[in-house]
Design an enzyme around this catalytic site. Structure first.
Site, PDB file in Angstrom:
ATOM      1  N   LYS A  80      18.971  29.621  18.829  1.00 54.80           N
ATOM      2  CA  LYS A  80      20.306  29.257  19.323  1.00 54.80           C
ATOM      3  C   LYS A  80      21.157  30.508  19.533  1.00 54.80           C
ATOM      4  O   LYS A  80      21.988  30.555  20.438  1.00 54.80           O
ATOM      5  CB  LYS A  80      21.020  28.301  18.361  1.00 54.80           C
ATOM      6  CG  LYS A  80      20.869  26.837  18.683  1.00 54.80           C
ATOM      7  CD  LYS A  80      19.541  26.343  18.656  1.00 54.80           C
ATOM      8  CE  LYS A  80      18.602  25.733  19.454  1.00 54.80           C
ATOM      9  NZ  LYS A  80      17.252  25.627  19.082  1.00 54.80           N
ATOM     10  N   GLY A  98       3.648  28.322  -3.626  1.00 52.43           N
ATOM     11  CA  GLY A  98       3.456  27.174  -4.508  1.00 52.43           C
ATOM     12  C   GLY A  98       2.238  26.358  -4.108  1.00 52.43           C
ATOM     13  O   GLY A  98       1.986  26.144  -2.920  1.00 52.43           O
ATOM     14  N   HIS A 134      41.978  11.980  26.227  1.00 54.03           N
ATOM     15  CA  HIS A 134      41.906  12.477  27.601  1.00 54.03           C
ATOM     16  C   HIS A 134      42.605  13.826  27.679  1.00 54.03           C
ATOM     17  O   HIS A 134      43.680  13.981  27.117  1.00 54.03           O
ATOM     18  CB  HIS A 134      42.601  11.501  28.559  1.00 54.03           C
ATOM     19  CG  HIS A 134      42.663  12.017  29.963  1.00 54.03           C
ATOM     20  ND1 HIS A 134      41.562  12.017  30.794  1.00 54.03           N
ATOM     21  CD2 HIS A 134      43.676  12.580  30.669  1.00 54.03           C
ATOM     22  CE1 HIS A 134      41.910  12.540  31.966  1.00 54.03           C
ATOM     23  NE2 HIS A 134      43.182  12.896  31.920  1.00 54.03           N
TER      24      HIS A 134
HETATM   25  P1  NAI Z   1       6.280  19.857  21.853  1.00 54.85           P
HETATM   26  O1  NAI Z   1       5.272  18.937  21.316  1.00 54.85           O
HETATM   27  O2  NAI Z   1       7.672  19.429  22.025  1.00 54.85           O
HETATM   28  O3  NAI Z   1       5.801  20.416  23.274  1.00 54.85           O
HETATM   29  C1  NAI Z   1       4.555  21.061  23.461  1.00 54.85           C
HETATM   30  C2  NAI Z   1       4.082  20.783  24.846  1.00 54.85           C
HETATM   31  O4  NAI Z   1       2.918  21.555  25.070  1.00 54.85           O
HETATM   32  C3  NAI Z   1       3.705  19.331  25.064  1.00 54.85           C
HETATM   33  O5  NAI Z   1       4.417  18.825  26.164  1.00 54.85           O
HETATM   34  C4  NAI Z   1       2.206  19.380  25.316  1.00 54.85           C
HETATM   35  O6  NAI Z   1       1.802  18.440  26.275  1.00 54.85           O
HETATM   36  C5  NAI Z   1       2.005  20.798  25.831  1.00 54.85           C
HETATM   37  N1  NAI Z   1       0.671  21.340  25.591  1.00 54.85           N
HETATM   38  C6  NAI Z   1      -0.056  21.255  24.467  1.00 54.85           C
HETATM   39  N2  NAI Z   1      -1.236  21.919  24.637  1.00 54.85           N
HETATM   40  C7  NAI Z   1      -1.214  22.423  25.893  1.00 54.85           C
HETATM   41  C8  NAI Z   1      -2.134  23.204  26.664  1.00 54.85           C
HETATM   42  N3  NAI Z   1      -3.292  23.606  26.159  1.00 54.85           N
HETATM   43  N4  NAI Z   1      -1.797  23.544  27.932  1.00 54.85           N
HETATM   44  C9  NAI Z   1      -0.612  23.146  28.443  1.00 54.85           C
HETATM   45  N5  NAI Z   1       0.293  22.408  27.760  1.00 54.85           N
HETATM   46  C10 NAI Z   1      -0.002  22.062  26.496  1.00 54.85           C
HETATM   47  O7  NAI Z   1       6.170  21.150  20.930  1.00 54.85           O
HETATM   48  P2  NAI Z   1       7.046  22.464  20.870  1.00 54.85           P
HETATM   49  O8  NAI Z   1       7.918  22.619  22.047  1.00 54.85           O
HETATM   50  O9  NAI Z   1       6.065  23.548  20.580  1.00 54.85           O
HETATM   51  O10 NAI Z   1       7.937  22.192  19.619  1.00 54.85           O
HETATM   52  C11 NAI Z   1       7.311  21.953  18.350  1.00 54.85           C
HETATM   53  C12 NAI Z   1       8.140  21.055  17.497  1.00 54.85           C
HETATM   54  O11 NAI Z   1       9.344  21.682  17.146  1.00 54.85           O
HETATM   55  C13 NAI Z   1       8.462  19.770  18.197  1.00 54.85           C
HETATM   56  O12 NAI Z   1       8.200  18.714  17.334  1.00 54.85           O
HETATM   57  C14 NAI Z   1       9.918  19.862  18.496  1.00 54.85           C
HETATM   58  O13 NAI Z   1      10.562  18.616  18.360  1.00 54.85           O
HETATM   59  C15 NAI Z   1      10.421  20.832  17.436  1.00 54.85           C
HETATM   60  N6  NAI Z   1      11.496  21.595  18.011  1.00 54.85           N
HETATM   61  C16 NAI Z   1      12.657  20.993  18.254  1.00 54.85           C
HETATM   62  C17 NAI Z   1      13.661  21.664  18.863  1.00 54.85           C
HETATM   63  C18 NAI Z   1      14.911  20.970  19.148  1.00 54.85           C
HETATM   64  O14 NAI Z   1      15.126  19.896  18.627  1.00 54.85           O
HETATM   65  N7  NAI Z   1      15.769  21.517  19.978  1.00 54.85           N
HETATM   66  C19 NAI Z   1      13.548  23.058  19.265  1.00 54.85           C
HETATM   67  C20 NAI Z   1      12.280  23.579  18.975  1.00 54.85           C
HETATM   68  C21 NAI Z   1      11.310  22.864  18.376  1.00 54.85           C
END
Ligand code: NAI
Length: 477
Positions: free
Chosen positions: A58, A122, A453
């Site tokens: 962020k 741990g 508003h």
């Molecule tokens: P994600 O699961 O959101 O996205 C990963 C993407 O990579 C998916 O769309 C998947 O289809 C794609 N993918 C997987 N293997 C692939 C491949 N070999 N080739 C091409 N595409 C592929 O995971 P992300 O973005 O890494 O985030 C991890 C976790 O962290 C998530 O659960 C997310 O919710 C959380 N997170 C949340 C944030 C937020 O709330 N703003 C910010 C960063 C992370």
């Protein structure tokens, strides 16, 4: 003799440190074990979120947004500036200061609340013992006893064989937050939250960014009407997003990386200076759990828990990214509070139906509750209301007119089932929707609530009115 506690928490991230603080607030003698050290080798609290995740990303998102606004948007306000330049090391130093301030803040909270911080790795030995391997010294081992143990060991990035990390040219999300210069070209595997956020940071600072996403649908967990708008906006910004692609292999060539990927049965090659792998995260169990404990781990690698975060071992709980549900810091923190209160004999629970999600791009995407596609496939009757920010006075004044609010209510009961926002400040606006849904509000409740508003929140008000096609500031066709 072993030291003994009411509660030992393994993991000092947003799930673990919050659980530990709540435990001591409730009078439980509590220790929190964490082995994280920063780049200077100092033990630090706060887990991935504070050190290498939410907070540093962020910080860079905000810096890069300021830069982009200065470069491209201030002129629209009648403010002219000279040549604008970026000092990436200074930007990174600011990020480090924020991280340090916040992680030191957790240390202060631990001292104030009398949480004992055990600096080491741990390992759950059984339902009442944790082995700790010290971070400093010779890695000495000790064992502590606990009446209750909370596992909050977090998650780590998933590696993919086709793009093994080398720490310089091919990096995960941690490495992508450390670049000391703007890569001319940047490839990203995965167009999820991390891929889009990091892609946005480096694109704004000047990288040409290409995202390779395996799924055919863009942001498939997001309401597809919103996802389609987002896709178009990101494309217009210059993010080159390829859906339905598979990275086949990568090789180091010259000063960069050649990526070989398959898109609709055709193989392509591109060259990039840097490649980020953002293909999801998996629970960080490693050797946190001794095999002799009868703790069940689900097929996907999550620690198996019931709705109250109880594992299969009595008196052992698991929370946060290591268990089912979205990998979101605030979900883990709420689980931490609920578990602490249950250990103290109180009744507590987490409402998993109403957890806000945010993607911190520009525009931001924020949502809570069901998407339209989920309701359609489960046959629940619903009505939708929409309101575009272009018709909102404050958005016009701010030059932030892209996006909309979409509200979904049950067709019979009018209860709000989901709210989806794409636009400026969506991450803040969603809080009103979360609160409304927590109190089982109807769209009519929101429609009859007075909104200040001129504010962006009026768009939520108008979307609620639009359920009955009585929004004031748009034509109700
Ligand atoms: P994600 O699961 O959101 O996205 C990963 C993407 O990579 C998916 O769309 C998947 O289809 C794609 N993918 C997987 N293997 C692939 C491949 N070999 N080739 C091409 N595409 C592929 O995971 P992300 O973005 O890494 O985030 C991890 C976790 O962290 C998530 O659960 C997310 O919710 C959380 N997170 C949340 C944030 C937020 O709330 N703003 C910010 C960063 C992370």
């Amino acid at each position: 003799m072993n030291k003994s506690y009411d509660v030992v928490v393994i993991g000092g991230g947003p799930a673990g440190y919050v659980a530990a603080i709540r435990c001591t607030q409730l009078g439980l003698h509590t220790a929190c074990v964490d082995d994280r050290v920063n780049a200077k080798g100092e033990p630090v609290l706060g887990g991935c979120c504070l050190n290498i995740g939410c907070i540093p990303s962020k910080a860079l998102l905000d810096s890069s947004e300021q830069y982009e606004k200065l470069e491209h948007r201030f002129a629209g306000h009648g403010i002219n500036v000279g040549k604008v330049s970026v000092d990436v090391p200074a930007m990174q130093a600011r990020k480090e200061r924020i991280v340090e301030r916040l992680t030191k803040g957790i240390e202060t909270l631990f001292r104030a609340n009398k949480v004992e911080w055990l600096q080491g790795y741990g390992r759950l030995i059984d339902g009442s013992h944790v082995e700790i391997t010290a971070v400093s010294g010779n890695g000495d081992k000790s064992v502590v006893e606990a009446s209750h143990i909370i596992l909050a060991c977090g998650s780590q990035p998933i590696d993919i064989d086709a793009a093994p990390l080398d720490g310089t040219h091919i990096v995960d999300s941690t490495g992508a937050l450390e670049f000391q210069e703007v890569p001319a070209t940047l490839g990203i595997v995965g167009a999820g939250a991390i891929g889009l956020e990091l892609g946005s940071v480096w694109r704004r600072l000047g990288s040409k960014v290409v995202l390779l996403e395996a799924m055919e649908d863009f942001l498939c967990i997001v309401d597809q009407q919103v996802a389609k708008q987002a896709y178009k906006m990101f494309k217009d910004q210059g993010l080159d997003i390829h859906l339905g692609t598979r990275v086949v292999s990568t090789r180091k060539e010259g000063k960069g990386i050649t990526i070989c990927y398959r898109e609709r049965d055709t193989e392509h090659e591109i060259q990039v200076a840097r490649l980020i792998v953002a293909a999801g995260r998996r629970p960080n169990l490693n050797s946190t759990i001794a095999p002799e404990t009868e703790l069940v781990v689900d097929e996907g690698g999550d620690i198996h828990v019931d709705e109250f975060c109880r594992t299969t071992v009595p008196n052992v709980y698991a929370i946060g990214d290591a268990v089912r549900g979205p990998m979101l810091a605030h979900k883990g923190s709420e689980e931490g509070i609920a578990v602490a209160e249950m250990i103290a004999g109180q009744k507590s629970q987490v409402n998993y139906e109403i957890i806000p999600n945010v993607i911190y791009t520009l525009p931001e995407i924020a949502w809570v509750g069901h998407t339209e596609q989920e309701l359609k496939s489960s046959g629940i009757p619903y009505r939708t209301g929409h309101f575009p920010f272009a018709a909102n006075g404050r958005a016009q004044a701010m030059e932030e007119t892209t996006g909309m609010v979409k509200l979904i209510a049950h067709a019979d009961t009018d209860q709000i089932l989901g709210v989806h926002i794409i636009g400026a400040c969506a991450s803040e606006l969603i809080a009103e929707a979360v609160l409304a849904m927590e109190y089982s509000a109807s769209a009519e409740d929101l429609a009859r609530t007075v909104h200040a508003h001129p504010t962006l929140s009026e768009a939520l008000h108008e979307a609620a009115l639009d359920i009955d096609r009585r929004a004031i500031h748009k034509a109700n066709l």
